[in-house]
Design an enzyme around this catalytic site. Structure first.
Site, mmCIF file in Angstrom:
data_model
loop_
_atom_site.group_PDB
_atom_site.id
_atom_site.type_symbol
_atom_site.label_atom_id
_atom_site.label_comp_id
_atom_site.label_asym_id
_atom_site.label_seq_id
_atom_site.Cartn_x
_atom_site.Cartn_y
_atom_site.Cartn_z
ATOM 1 N N SER A 13 0.985 -0.979 0.077
ATOM 2 C CA SER A 13 -0.016 -0.049 0.159
ATOM 3 C C SER A 13 0.975 1.081 0.029
ATOM 4 O O SER A 13 1.892 1.195 0.695
ATOM 5 C CB SER A 13 -1.019 -0.030 1.042
ATOM 6 O OG SER A 13 -1.692 1.022 1.147
ATOM 7 N N CYS A 95 -3.298 -7.682 6.794
ATOM 8 C CA CYS A 95 -2.733 -6.325 6.930
ATOM 9 C C CYS A 95 -3.094 -6.046 8.669
ATOM 10 O O CYS A 95 -4.127 -6.411 9.198
ATOM 11 C CB CYS A 95 -3.743 -5.389 6.220
ATOM 12 S SG CYS A 95 -3.353 -3.554 6.730
ATOM 13 N N GLY A 218 8.486 -7.712 -1.689
ATOM 14 C CA GLY A 218 7.845 -6.449 -1.189
ATOM 15 C C GLY A 218 8.730 -5.599 -1.139
ATOM 16 O O GLY A 218 9.515 -4.914 -2.093
HETATM 17 C C1 LIG Z 1 4.489 -0.283 3.433
HETATM 18 C C2 LIG Z 1 3.912 -1.807 3.227
HETATM 19 C C3 LIG Z 1 2.567 -1.847 2.683
HETATM 20 C C4 LIG Z 1 2.026 -3.017 2.623
HETATM 21 N N1 LIG Z 1 0.893 -3.094 1.825
HETATM 22 C C5 LIG Z 1 0.120 -4.238 1.820
HETATM 23 C C6 LIG Z 1 -1.065 -4.496 1.138
HETATM 24 O O1 LIG Z 1 -1.600 -3.424 0.798
HETATM 25 N N2 LIG Z 1 -1.701 -5.837 1.052
HETATM 26 C C7 LIG Z 1 -1.064 -7.044 1.602
HETATM 27 O O2 LIG Z 1 -1.421 -8.005 1.569
HETATM 28 N N3 LIG Z 1 0.234 -6.663 2.352
HETATM 29 C C8 LIG Z 1 0.889 -5.597 2.276
HETATM 30 N N4 LIG Z 1 2.095 -5.488 2.762
HETATM 31 C C9 LIG Z 1 2.709 -6.632 3.366
HETATM 32 C C10 LIG Z 1 3.583 -7.196 2.227
HETATM 33 O O3 LIG Z 1 3.155 -7.482 1.091
HETATM 34 C C11 LIG Z 1 4.588 -8.432 2.460
HETATM 35 O O4 LIG Z 1 3.765 -9.377 2.776
HETATM 36 C C12 LIG Z 1 5.472 -8.043 3.595
HETATM 37 O O5 LIG Z 1 6.008 -6.607 3.535
HETATM 38 C C13 LIG Z 1 6.576 -9.104 3.921
HETATM 39 O O6 LIG Z 1 7.263 -9.201 2.875
HETATM 40 P P1 LIG Z 1 8.795 -8.224 2.457
HETATM 41 O O7 LIG Z 1 9.709 -8.631 3.452
HETATM 42 O O8 LIG Z 1 9.228 -8.605 1.029
HETATM 43 O O9 LIG Z 1 8.329 -6.858 2.424
HETATM 44 C C14 LIG Z 1 2.799 -4.136 3.052
HETATM 45 C C15 LIG Z 1 3.974 -3.948 3.708
HETATM 46 C C16 LIG Z 1 4.581 -2.841 3.639
HETATM 47 C C17 LIG Z 1 5.943 -2.602 4.350
#
Ligand SMILES: Cc1cc2nc3c(=O)[nH]c(=O)nc-3n(C[C@H](O)[C@H](O)[C@H](O)COP(=O)(O)O)c2cc1C
Length: 312
Positions: A13, A95, A218
């Site tokens: 997001s 979330c 992400g």
């Molecule tokens: C700033 C931010 C926004 C995120 N927005 C969403 C979202 O809109 N929907 C969702 O399912 N997960 C959201 N996440 C979680 C990520 O999709 C992901 O599962 C999580 O950050 C772990 O993965 P990563 O270590 O690769 O970031 C968000 C995470 C962050 C840090």
């Protein structure tokens, strides 16, 4: 859908609007997700929810992610998104933010599996598209029920489950609970997608060895679309590539949001784009005060020219 390396861009997001998605696709992201969309907002045609739907033609395959705690809202929103031409629907059950869990949505749904199940079933019944659910490990360490939830949802016909193996209490802290990913992959027959701290080839290989069939990046892709290329065995970006991509990202954000807001959105990406480059901190401090795209573009060009010794 059939994937080669199965490297996906996670929903983030505030970040993964079409400009970031398109840049990540260029570098090898095979599937992207929208930012989470409020089902209620979408149904009342709120500007913020409608804005998330914007995308260019090449932005496919693309999964639309919704959040809500209401089964009927979820089903209606899914139909709207099917009509809008998305390639799949993902239901957000991960979330952790107060604004979302306070309304019983996001990871709060995992605390009431029966309610979550009726929401998922309503979506599966309402559309012909593939439906997935993005889960956390659970609410806290004493209530980790991702396997229970995923089994219920599998029985009503979801196609894929995505797991970020941290609890709500963990937020984004600590090491992901990889044991939960392994347990989930052993529990369900549908493909499991791993999300969480995927930064290097070794992270993909660990998730694969635990049973994941696809891998979501992400935070590692913010200001670093080349992470996909590197996960595929390619090299890091040159300074010229960074400059080119920053300017294109800025242009695209301005065409999506208008100049003023586009520049504000770009500020979130400045630091990660120049990470590790000499003088990055000074550049960022200066660039964050700029509020028009032409001046920001000039600052980016000057910064990279000062690295290479070439005239901007
Ligand atoms: C700033 C931010 C926004 C995120 N927005 C969403 C979202 O809109 N929907 C969702 O399912 N997960 C959201 N996440 C979680 C990520 O999709 C992901 O599962 C999580 O950050 C772990 O993965 P990563 O270590 O690769 O970031 C968000 C995470 C962050 C840090």
């Amino acid at each position: 859908m059939v994937f080669k390396a199965a490297l996906f861009l996670a929903p983030l997001s505030g970040y993964t609007s079409w400009p970031m998605r398109m840049l990540c696709r260029e570098q090898g992201a095979e599937l992207c997700y929208t930012e989470m969309i409020s089902a209620a907002g979408l149904l009342r045609k709120a500007g913020s929810a409608r804005a998330i739907l914007k995308r260019p033609e090449g932005d496919r395959p693309l999964i639309a992610q919704i959040f809500t705690s209401s089964a009927s809202e979820a089903a209606q929103a899914a139909r709207v998104l099917e009509d809008e031409g998305f390639d799949g629907i993902d239901i957000n059950m991960g979330c952790p933010v107060k604004k979302v869990v306070g309304k019983g949505a996001g990871v709060a749904l995992m605390t009431d599996p029966a309610k979550a199940l009726s929401l998922v079933e309503a979506v599966v019944r309402s559309v012909d598209l593939p439906v997935s659910v993005k889960l956390r490990a659970g609410w806290d360490a004493s209530s980790m029920n991702a396997c229970e939830c995923a089994s219920l949802f599998e029985a009503v016909g979801i196609d894929t489950v995505v797991l970020h193996p941290r609890t709500r209490t963990d937020m984004y802290r600590g090491t992901p609970r990889w044991g939960e990913l392994e347990r989930l992959a052993r529990t369900v027959k549908i493909p499991v997608v791993a999300s969480g701290d995927i930064r290097g080839v070794e992270d993909v290989e660990r998730a694969r060895s635990l049973g994941a069939r696809a891998f979501m990046v992400g935070r590692g892709a913010i200001g670093n679309p080349w992470i996909f290329r590197q996960l595929l065995g390619g090299g890091p970006p040159s300074l010229e590539e960074r400059e080119d991509v920053m300017i294109r990202h800025l242009d695209a954000l301005c065409s999506l949001h208008g100049s003023r807001l586009g520049v504000l959105h770009m500020r979130k990406f400045l630091s990660p784009y120049v990470k590790g480059v000499q003088g990055a901190a000074r550049f960022r401090a200066q660039a964050c005060t700029i509020d028009n795209p032409k001046a920001l573009e000039a600052a980016v060009r000057d910064f990279f020219a000062s690295q290479t010794g070439k005239a901007p």
